[in-house]
Design an enzyme around this catalytic site. Structure first.
Site, PDB file in Angstrom:
ATOM      1  N   PRO A 131       0.828  -1.203   0.000  1.00  0.00           N
ATOM      2  CA  PRO A 131       0.000   0.000   0.000  1.00  0.00           C
ATOM      3  C   PRO A 131       0.866   1.259   0.000  1.00  0.00           C
ATOM      4  CG  PRO A 131      -0.799  -1.593   1.607  1.00  0.00           C
ATOM      5  CD  PRO A 131       0.533  -2.093   1.130  1.00  0.00           C
ATOM      6  N   GLU A 132       0.544   2.194  -0.874  1.00  0.00           N
ATOM      7  CA  GLU A 132       1.263   3.455  -0.960  1.00  0.00           C
ATOM      8  C   GLU A 132       0.414   4.545  -0.309  1.00  0.00           C
ATOM      9  OE1 GLU A 132       2.829   4.024  -4.955  1.00  0.00           O
ATOM     10  OE2 GLU A 132       2.924   1.858  -5.257  1.00  0.00           O
ATOM     11  N   LYS A 156       3.928   6.006   4.788  1.00  0.00           N
ATOM     12  CA  LYS A 156       3.127   4.788   4.636  1.00  0.00           C
ATOM     13  C   LYS A 156       2.773   4.162   5.988  1.00  0.00           C
ATOM     14  CE  LYS A 156       5.412   3.735   0.227  1.00  0.00           C
ATOM     15  NZ  LYS A 156       6.188   2.733  -0.537  1.00  0.00           N
ATOM     16  N   HIS A 177      -4.301 -16.287   8.820  1.00  0.00           N
ATOM     17  CA  HIS A 177      -3.543 -15.086   8.467  1.00  0.00           C
ATOM     18  C   HIS A 177      -3.927 -13.869   9.305  1.00  0.00           C
ATOM     19  CE1 HIS A 177      -1.806 -17.259   5.168  1.00  0.00           C
ATOM     20  NE2 HIS A 177      -2.983 -17.497   4.641  1.00  0.00           N
ATOM     21  N   ARG A 217       1.810 -12.336   4.308  1.00  0.00           N
ATOM     22  CA  ARG A 217       3.271 -12.388   4.203  1.00  0.00           C
ATOM     23  C   ARG A 217       3.975 -12.240   5.547  1.00  0.00           C
ATOM     24  NH1 ARG A 217       4.831 -11.081  -1.130  1.00  0.00           N
ATOM     25  NH2 ARG A 217       6.977 -11.498  -0.471  1.00  0.00           N
ATOM     26  N   ARG A 221      13.250  -2.493  -9.991  1.00  0.00           N
ATOM     27  CA  ARG A 221      11.800  -2.292  -9.930  1.00  0.00           C
ATOM     28  C   ARG A 221      11.206  -2.214 -11.332  1.00  0.00           C
ATOM     29  NH1 ARG A 221      10.254  -0.472  -4.908  1.00  0.00           N
ATOM     30  NH2 ARG A 221       8.237  -1.313  -5.578  1.00  0.00           N
TER      31      ARG A 221
END
Length: 275
Positions: free
Chosen positions: A2-3, A59, A94, A113, A265
């Site tokens: 997420p940005e 962030k 999760h 993750r 990237r």
């Protein structure tokens, strides 16, 4: 990951739902998410207190508590928050941290993750913490300007795409928005930051602010797994002009969009518009 627009969307959603409700208990299924407290310390610091406001720094999500503590959360790649009734089904495999309120609702932190981080700090000193003190201004900060960015990068040997991803230079911008900002500013992604003029940085600043605000208005970008609220998706992916559009005609000039790697990237650009 997420940005800025995605994190701001999550902050706005949580501010609408979880403020000023007493915390009844906490459940920690994965202690490694807590970086500076044990599960027992975490619960002791939160129970019988409220979240009074939530802000964004780059962030990071910052939960300000009624006992003058700040819970700092970074979602990393896959972190998500769900605000749900206690009896509502959830994916236990999760869901690593649960904050239960006395109204029967729970704030559940889900992270496939397991890269997310939780820190708790005293409110008067949280900005001195190792991870937060290096966070630079973001393009939506009132003190951010083209001059600020120019001074930061006028001697930098980094490609401008790489420089925009450096959170110690400008915070909140990730891979998606760096591509879109440079396309809108008509700047090639591999040009060295030190070779850009103040006028170039004025374009970058203007487009960064425009694009980020537009994305926030559209609840962010969902390309892979980003969701907010209870599995709601963003809409800005429908407005992307170069990112994810490799081998498609540029919507401005018709030239085929290219994809390359810049410092590892994936980077999308128009070889004509950004020449």
């Amino acid at each position: 990951m997420p940005e800025l627009p995605e994190v701001q969307t999550i902050v706005d959603y949580l501010n609408h739902h979880v403020l000023d409700i007493f915390i009844k208990k906490t459940i920690v299924h994965l202690p490694k998410i807590l970086k500076n407290k044990t599960p027992q310390e975490f619960e002791k610091l939160l129970i019988n207190h409220k979240i009074v406001k939530i802000k964004r720094l780059g962030k990071y999500l910052l939960f300000f508590l009624s006992n003058n503590l700040v819970l700092s959360v970074h979602l990393r790649m896959e972190g998500k928050f769900y605000y749900q009734a206690k009896e509502e089904w959830f994916n236990l495999a999760h869901t690593h941290i649960i904050i239960e309120f006395n109204n029967g609702m729970q704030l559940r932190y889900n992270d496939t993750r397991q890269f997310g981080t939780f820190h708790i700090y005293e409110q008067q000193s949280f900005l001195d913490s190792k991870e937060l003190k290096k966070i630079a201004l973001d393009p939506l900060d009132n003190n951010f300007s083209a001059q600020y960015l120019y001074e930061k990068l006028k001697k930098s040997n980094k490609a401008i795409k790489t420089a925009l991803l450096d959170q110690s230079v400008v915070s909140g911008i990730g891979n998606i928005y760096a591509d879109e900002i440079l396309f809108a500013a008509k700047i090639f992604p591999t040009i060295l930051a030190k070779n850009l003029t103040l006028k170039n940085y004025e374009k970058i600043t203007k487009e960064a602010q425009r694009i980020l605000l537009l994305s926030i208005k559209n609840k962010g970008t969902t390309i892979h797994t980003y969701k907010f609220g209870n599995d709601e998706t963003g809409l800005f992916q429908k407005m992307l002009l170069v990112h994810t559009h490799a081998k498609e005609p540029c919507q401005i000039c018709g030239t085929i969009i290219q994809k390359t790697k810049v410092n590892g990237r994936g980077t999308y650009y128009c070889p004509n518009c950004q020449n």
